[in-house]
Write a protein that holds these residues in place. Structure first.
Motif, PDB file in Angstrom:
ATOM      1  N   LEU A   1      10.313   3.085   3.128  1.00 55.79           N
ATOM      2  CA  LEU A   1      11.375   4.194   2.530  1.00 55.79           C
ATOM      3  C   LEU A   1      11.931   4.904   3.882  1.00 55.79           C
ATOM      4  O   LEU A   1      13.119   5.686   3.695  1.00 55.79           O
ATOM      5  CB  LEU A   1      10.699   5.216   1.678  1.00 55.79           C
ATOM      6  CG  LEU A   1      10.196   4.662   0.386  1.00 55.79           C
ATOM      7  CD1 LEU A   1       9.580   5.979  -0.488  1.00 55.79           C
ATOM      8  CD2 LEU A   1      11.502   4.253  -0.456  1.00 55.79           C
ATOM      9  N   LYS A   2      11.453   4.728   4.871  1.00 56.95           N
ATOM     10  CA  LYS A   2      11.967   5.375   6.217  1.00 56.95           C
ATOM     11  C   LYS A   2      13.074   4.343   6.742  1.00 56.95           C
ATOM     12  O   LYS A   2      13.740   4.847   7.854  1.00 56.95           O
ATOM     13  CB  LYS A   2      10.935   5.517   7.199  1.00 56.95           C
ATOM     14  CG  LYS A   2       9.978   6.540   6.939  1.00 56.95           C
ATOM     15  CD  LYS A   2       9.046   6.839   8.010  1.00 56.95           C
ATOM     16  CE  LYS A   2       7.861   7.962   7.443  1.00 56.95           C
ATOM     17  NZ  LYS A   2       6.886   8.266   8.278  1.00 56.95           N
ATOM     18  N   ILE A   3      13.252   3.030   6.402  1.00 62.28           N
ATOM     19  CA  ILE A   3      14.039   1.953   7.025  1.00 62.28           C
ATOM     20  C   ILE A   3      15.496   2.564   6.363  1.00 62.28           C
ATOM     21  O   ILE A   3      15.852   2.810   5.549  1.00 62.28           O
ATOM     22  CB  ILE A   3      13.885   0.823   6.519  1.00 62.28           C
ATOM     23  CG1 ILE A   3      12.337   0.152   6.828  1.00 62.28           C
ATOM     24  CG2 ILE A   3      14.866  -0.087   6.989  1.00 62.28           C
ATOM     25  CD1 ILE A   3      11.793  -1.018   6.177  1.00 62.28           C
ATOM     26  N   ASN A   4      16.351   2.473   7.353  1.00 61.61           N
ATOM     27  CA  ASN A   4      17.823   2.582   7.169  1.00 61.61           C
ATOM     28  C   ASN A   4      18.469   1.367   6.474  1.00 61.61           C
ATOM     29  O   ASN A   4      18.633   0.585   7.107  1.00 61.61           O
ATOM     30  CB  ASN A   4      18.727   3.067   8.313  1.00 61.61           C
ATOM     31  CG  ASN A   4      18.258   4.501   8.953  1.00 61.61           C
ATOM     32  OD1 ASN A   4      17.917   5.422   8.295  1.00 61.61           O
ATOM     33  ND2 ASN A   4      17.964   4.451  10.407  1.00 61.61           N
ATOM     34  N   PHE A   5      18.703   1.520   5.234  1.00 56.74           N
ATOM     35  CA  PHE A   5      19.225   0.647   4.542  1.00 56.74           C
ATOM     36  C   PHE A   5      20.818   0.647   4.189  1.00 56.74           C
ATOM     37  O   PHE A   5      21.063   2.160   4.261  1.00 56.74           O
ATOM     38  CB  PHE A   5      18.547   0.358   2.987  1.00 56.74           C
ATOM     39  CG  PHE A   5      17.297  -0.148   3.246  1.00 56.74           C
ATOM     40  CD1 PHE A   5      16.967  -1.469   3.463  1.00 56.74           C
ATOM     41  CD2 PHE A   5      16.162   0.849   2.927  1.00 56.74           C
ATOM     42  CE1 PHE A   5      15.482  -1.855   3.588  1.00 56.74           C
ATOM     43  CE2 PHE A   5      14.863   0.216   2.760  1.00 56.74           C
ATOM     44  CZ  PHE A   5      14.634  -1.082   3.499  1.00 56.74           C
ATOM     45  N   SER A   6      21.603  -0.096   4.045  1.00 59.69           N
ATOM     46  CA  SER A   6      23.094  -0.083   3.756  1.00 59.69           C
ATOM     47  C   SER A   6      23.076   0.569   2.136  1.00 59.69           C
ATOM     48  O   SER A   6      22.181   0.596   1.738  1.00 59.69           O
ATOM     49  CB  SER A   6      23.803  -1.448   3.739  1.00 59.69           C
ATOM     50  OG  SER A   6      23.245  -2.312   2.798  1.00 59.69           O
TER      51      SER A   6
ATOM     52  N   SER B   1       0.776  -1.173  -0.208  1.00 58.92           N
ATOM     53  CA  SER B   1      -0.019   0.078   0.121  1.00 58.92           C
ATOM     54  C   SER B   1       0.841   1.335  -0.096  1.00 58.92           C
ATOM     55  O   SER B   1       2.217   1.014   0.155  1.00 58.92           O
ATOM     56  CB  SER B   1      -0.977   0.054   1.366  1.00 58.92           C
ATOM     57  OG  SER B   1      -0.024   0.143   2.379  1.00 58.92           O
ATOM     58  N   ASP B   2       0.168   2.244  -0.165  1.00 54.05           N
ATOM     59  CA  ASP B   2       1.031   3.692   0.020  1.00 54.05           C
ATOM     60  C   ASP B   2       1.556   3.849   1.228  1.00 54.05           C
ATOM     61  O   ASP B   2       2.758   4.481   1.227  1.00 54.05           O
ATOM     62  CB  ASP B   2       0.049   4.796  -0.544  1.00 54.05           C
ATOM     63  CG  ASP B   2      -0.274   4.944  -2.142  1.00 54.05           C
ATOM     64  OD1 ASP B   2       0.296   4.159  -2.703  1.00 54.05           O
ATOM     65  OD2 ASP B   2      -1.162   5.624  -2.080  1.00 54.05           O
ATOM     66  N   ASN B   3       0.899   3.512   2.386  1.00 51.63           N
ATOM     67  CA  ASN B   3       1.525   3.479   3.522  1.00 51.63           C
ATOM     68  C   ASN B   3       2.597   2.678   3.839  1.00 51.63           C
ATOM     69  O   ASN B   3       3.567   2.859   4.340  1.00 51.63           O
ATOM     70  CB  ASN B   3       0.311   3.324   4.729  1.00 51.63           C
ATOM     71  CG  ASN B   3      -0.639   4.371   4.846  1.00 51.63           C
ATOM     72  OD1 ASN B   3      -0.495   5.458   4.509  1.00 51.63           O
ATOM     73  ND2 ASN B   3      -1.707   3.991   5.444  1.00 51.63           N
ATOM     74  N   GLY B   4       2.756   1.623   3.206  1.00 51.45           N
ATOM     75  CA  GLY B   4       3.718   0.471   3.230  1.00 51.45           C
ATOM     76  C   GLY B   4       4.991   1.095   2.542  1.00 51.45           C
ATOM     77  O   GLY B   4       6.089   0.951   2.858  1.00 51.45           O
ATOM     78  N   HIS B   5       4.718   1.826   1.201  1.00 54.73           N
ATOM     79  CA  HIS B   5       5.936   2.426   0.614  1.00 54.73           C
ATOM     80  C   HIS B   5       6.425   3.554   1.648  1.00 54.73           C
ATOM     81  O   HIS B   5       7.597   3.621   1.746  1.00 54.73           O
ATOM     82  CB  HIS B   5       5.186   2.952  -0.544  1.00 54.73           C
ATOM     83  CG  HIS B   5       4.813   2.344  -1.743  1.00 54.73           C
ATOM     84  ND1 HIS B   5       4.098   2.681  -2.654  1.00 54.73           N
ATOM     85  CD2 HIS B   5       4.859   0.962  -1.940  1.00 54.73           C
ATOM     86  CE1 HIS B   5       3.807   1.412  -3.578  1.00 54.73           C
ATOM     87  NE2 HIS B   5       4.214   0.607  -2.735  1.00 54.73           N
TER      88      HIS B   5
END
Length: 53
Positions: A36-41, A28-32
């Motif tokens: 995108l807020k997750i800190n990825f390497s 969902s848009d909320n899932g997106h």
């Protein structure tokens, strides 16, 4: 992102990109927004950017 690293190390970039694309399409848009807020390497972010471009 911990599981992402372990999984990505075992699979080709193309497979990871394909999985991200398929998963993104189901979210969902909320899932997106949350994803995108997750800190990825840096490498993870590169794969995600390729998948979403």
């Amino acid at each position: 992102s911990h599981y992402f690293d372990a999984f990505a190390e075992k699979h080709a970039d193309e497979k990871i990109i394909d999985i991200v694309q398929k998963t993104w399409g189901k979210m969902s848009d909320n899932g997106h927004t949350a994803a995108l807020k997750i800190n990825f390497s840096a490498n993870q972010q590169l794969l995600i950017n390729k998948a979403l471009s």
